[in-house]
Design a protein around this motif. Structure first.
Motif, PDB file in Angstrom:
ATOM      1  N   PHE A 227       2.135  -2.556   4.331  1.00  6.77           N
ATOM      2  CA  PHE A 227       2.341  -1.107   4.298  1.00  6.77           C
ATOM      3  C   PHE A 227       3.474  -0.779   5.255  1.00  6.77           C
ATOM      4  CE2 PHE A 227       1.196   3.235   6.003  1.00  6.77           C
ATOM      5  CZ  PHE A 227       1.760   3.914   4.930  1.00  6.77           C
ATOM      6  N   HIS A 228       4.538  -0.198   4.729  1.00  4.91           N
ATOM      7  CA  HIS A 228       5.686   0.194   5.551  1.00  4.91           C
ATOM      8  C   HIS A 228       5.601   1.695   5.778  1.00  4.91           C
ATOM      9  CE1 HIS A 228       6.934  -3.740   3.941  1.00  4.91           C
ATOM     10  NE2 HIS A 228       7.552  -3.855   5.107  1.00  4.91           N
ATOM     11  N   HIS A 229       5.181   2.037   6.971  1.00  9.88           N
ATOM     12  CA  HIS A 229       4.860   3.434   7.262  1.00  9.88           C
ATOM     13  C   HIS A 229       6.097   4.267   7.573  1.00  9.88           C
ATOM     14  CE1 HIS A 229       5.550   2.673  11.522  1.00  9.88           C
ATOM     15  NE2 HIS A 229       4.655   1.694  11.529  1.00  9.88           N
TER      16      HIS A 229
ATOM     17  N   SER B  87      -3.847 -10.529   7.650  1.00  5.44           N
ATOM     18  CA  SER B  87      -4.077 -10.138   6.257  1.00  5.44           C
ATOM     19  C   SER B  87      -3.293  -8.898   5.864  1.00  5.44           C
ATOM     20  CB  SER B  87      -5.572  -9.895   6.020  1.00  5.44           C
ATOM     21  OG  SER B  87      -6.045  -8.816   6.834  1.00  5.44           O
ATOM     22  N   HIS B  88      -2.980  -8.032   6.852  1.00  7.38           N
ATOM     23  CA  HIS B  88      -2.287  -6.769   6.576  1.00  7.38           C
ATOM     24  C   HIS B  88      -1.163  -6.568   7.591  1.00  7.38           C
ATOM     25  CE1 HIS B  88      -5.990  -6.189   4.353  1.00  7.38           C
ATOM     26  NE2 HIS B  88      -5.479  -5.119   3.769  1.00  7.38           N
ATOM     27  N   VAL B  89       0.053  -6.455   7.076  1.00 10.45           N
ATOM     28  CA  VAL B  89       1.214  -6.182   7.918  1.00 10.45           C
ATOM     29  C   VAL B  89       1.556  -4.706   7.766  1.00 10.45           C
ATOM     30  CG1 VAL B  89       3.649  -6.661   8.315  1.00 10.45           C
ATOM     31  CG2 VAL B  89       2.086  -8.537   7.751  1.00 10.45           C
ATOM     32  N   VAL B  90       1.352  -3.955   8.837  1.00 11.39           N
ATOM     33  CA  VAL B  90       1.620  -2.519   8.845  1.00 11.39           C
ATOM     34  C   VAL B  90       2.738  -2.276   9.839  1.00 11.39           C
ATOM     35  CG1 VAL B  90       0.651  -0.236   9.337  1.00 11.39           C
ATOM     36  CG2 VAL B  90      -0.761  -1.978   8.221  1.00 11.39           C
ATOM     37  N   ARG B  91       3.906  -1.882   9.341  1.00 14.27           N
ATOM     38  CA  ARG B  91       5.086  -1.734  10.189  1.00 14.27           C
ATOM     39  C   ARG B  91       6.008  -0.687   9.573  1.00 14.27           C
ATOM     40  NH1 ARG B  91       7.452  -7.790   8.785  1.00 14.27           N
ATOM     41  NH2 ARG B  91       7.954  -7.393   6.599  1.00 14.27           N
TER      42      ARG B  91
ATOM     43  N   PHE C 131       0.847  -1.194   0.000  1.00 15.01           N
ATOM     44  CA  PHE C 131       0.000   0.000   0.000  1.00 15.01           C
ATOM     45  C   PHE C 131       0.882   1.243   0.000  1.00 15.01           C
ATOM     46  CE2 PHE C 131      -3.031  -3.135   1.572  1.00 15.01           C
ATOM     47  CZ  PHE C 131      -4.167  -2.795   0.845  1.00 15.01           C
ATOM     48  N   VAL C 132       0.399   2.300  -0.628  1.00 17.77           N
ATOM     49  CA  VAL C 132       1.252   3.473  -0.824  1.00 17.77           C
ATOM     50  C   VAL C 132       1.066   4.543   0.243  1.00 17.77           C
ATOM     51  CG1 VAL C 132       1.370   3.079  -3.306  1.00 17.77           C
ATOM     52  CG2 VAL C 132      -0.390   4.610  -2.404  1.00 17.77           C
TER      53      VAL C 132
ATOM     54  N   GLU D  93      -4.683   2.389  -2.244  1.00 12.10           N
ATOM     55  CA  GLU D  93      -3.964   2.183  -3.503  1.00 12.10           C
ATOM     56  C   GLU D  93      -2.734   1.328  -3.239  1.00 12.10           C
ATOM     57  OE1 GLU D  93      -1.641   4.826  -6.948  1.00 12.10           O
ATOM     58  OE2 GLU D  93      -2.865   5.829  -5.423  1.00 12.10           O
ATOM     59  N   THR D  94      -2.480   0.382  -4.140  1.00  5.56           N
ATOM     60  CA  THR D  94      -1.336  -0.508  -3.978  1.00  5.56           C
ATOM     61  C   THR D  94      -0.409  -0.432  -5.180  1.00  5.56           C
ATOM     62  OG1 THR D  94      -2.425  -2.409  -5.017  1.00  5.56           O
ATOM     63  CG2 THR D  94      -2.716  -2.141  -2.627  1.00  5.56           C
ATOM     64  N   ARG D  95       0.779  -0.949  -4.979  1.00  6.14           N
ATOM     65  CA  ARG D  95       1.742  -1.106  -6.069  1.00  6.14           C
ATOM     66  C   ARG D  95       2.491  -2.406  -5.837  1.00  6.14           C
ATOM     67  NH1 ARG D  95       7.171   0.645  -4.497  1.00  6.14           N
ATOM     68  NH2 ARG D  95       7.119   1.405  -2.347  1.00  6.14           N
ATOM     69  N   PRO D  96       2.937  -3.071  -6.910  1.00  5.89           N
ATOM     70  CA  PRO D  96       3.758  -4.272  -6.731  1.00  5.89           C
ATOM     71  C   PRO D  96       5.206  -3.880  -6.446  1.00  5.89           C
ATOM     72  CG  PRO D  96       3.398  -3.872  -9.063  1.00  5.89           C
ATOM     73  CD  PRO D  96       2.630  -2.811  -8.328  1.00  5.89           C
ATOM     74  N   VAL D  97       5.852  -4.620  -5.555  1.00  5.47           N
ATOM     75  CA  VAL D  97       7.254  -4.382  -5.223  1.00  5.47           C
ATOM     76  C   VAL D  97       8.032  -5.662  -5.488  1.00  5.47           C
ATOM     77  CG1 VAL D  97       8.910  -3.796  -3.406  1.00  5.47           C
ATOM     78  CG2 VAL D  97       6.683  -2.669  -3.468  1.00  5.47           C
ATOM     79  N   GLU D  98       9.125  -5.552  -6.211  1.00  5.57           N
ATOM     80  CA  GLU D  98       9.967  -6.728  -6.450  1.00  5.57           C
ATOM     81  C   GLU D  98      10.667  -7.129  -5.155  1.00  5.57           C
ATOM     82  OE1 GLU D  98      13.897  -8.195  -9.022  1.00  5.57           O
ATOM     83  OE2 GLU D  98      13.196  -6.112  -9.155  1.00  5.57           O
TER      84      GLU D  98
END
Length: 291
Positions: free
Chosen positions: A250-252, A220-224, A174-175, A181-186
């Motif tokens: 989501f890496h805040h 389901s969601h890792v927010v760190r 997540f951005v 909104e999401t984006r793929p990250v390699e």
């Protein structure tokens, strides 16, 4: 409909600070907005540094902040048998190997290599990658050393693991804080080299425990924090190897000190207990972290 599940997972090896408060409160905010649930996990596999006193202090701070989580609290130190079973699977599939080099031997190996004109690769944190010598040891020699009680750690053979996966890895990121909104990250687990997945006396590491826990708890969601962004690549590789579900991430942003550096438990930065003792309210903390 699947219930969305978030988690806050501190290590009870010091006091919570403003950075932890932001992460905990953000997880609660997002879980509430999604009609989901929030879990609390104590990542206490380091039984030498993690103490019941620190955990009690964390629980008091979180309750004071107004955090509400689903019981029970999961304590990793109570689940070593589960991690050992996962480790045994990686051993059987020859995706890990015993690594015997001491820190001094690693330094000497790298110093010698660099003296001969070869720049030694480093991971995203700037730590030199583990040398390849132990990976080439014959099975008989490995067994001899283990039988002789030589100290060692289990390291992931990242080349073998990537070959087993046989495809490029990515994760869904997540951005921003709205999670709209999401984006793929390699995923680039190879940037970390052969990471430790367990030690001889502790059958897990942060990476192995966290992917096991997230799967078992249905996260389901890792927010760190953003400081763990690159490490997610290693965890995606382990998830793929073990057939575990992939959470969204989501890496805040990090809460920084006045000098611009990341807050640290070890440096007693902006501890919540100290702020509370100085008269701060939970509302003050929310304002201080931008919530």
């Amino acid at each position: 409909m699947t219930l969305l599940t978030f988690r806050f997972a501190p290590s009870p090896n010091g006091e919570l600070h403003l950075g932890h408060a932001y992460s905990a409160l953000l997880n609660q905010k997002l879980a509430t907005a999604a009609g989901g649930r929030l879990l609390l996990r104590m990542e206490d596999i380091d039984t030498a540094r993690c103490t019941p006193q620190y955990e009690a202090g964390m629980l008091a701070d979180l309750k004071w902040l107004g955090l509400v989580w689903d019981e029970p609290v999961r304590r990793q130190s109570q689940h070593f048998a589960e991690y050992a079973a996962v480790l045994d699977r990686l051993i059987r599939e020859e995706l890990v190997y015993p690594a015997f080099m001491s820190r001094g031997e690693i330094r000497a190996f790298i110093t010698d290599s660099e003296a001969r004109g070869r720049d030694w690769p480093r991971d995203p944190d700037g730590v030199p990658l583990y040398p390849p010598a132990d990976k080439a040891l014959p099975a008989k020699e490995r067994k001899r050393r283990i039988a002789g009680n030589a100290p060692f750690a289990w390291r992931l053979d990242v080349d073998a693991a990537m070959a087993r996966v046989g495809k490029h890895l990515a994760w869904t990121e997540f951005v921003d804080e709205t999670l709209t909104e999401t984006r793929p990250v390699e995923a680039r687990p190879q940037d970390w080299g052969d990471v430790i997945v367990a030690r001889r006396d502790v059958p897990t590491s942060y990476h192995l425990a966290v992917v096991t826990d997230d799967a078992l708890q249905g996260v389901s969601h890792v927010v760190r924090g953003q400081d763990l962004f690159s490490a997610t690549g290693v965890q995606r590789l382990l998830q793929e190897l073990l057939g575990l579900p992939q959470p969204a991430y989501f890496h805040h942003r990090l809460i920084l000190g006045p000098d611009g550096r990341k807050l640290s438990k070890s440096l007693k930065d902006t501890g919540l207990a100290a702020l509370r003792d100085a008269g701060a309210s939970p509302g003050d903390i929310r304002r201080m972290v931008g919530l």
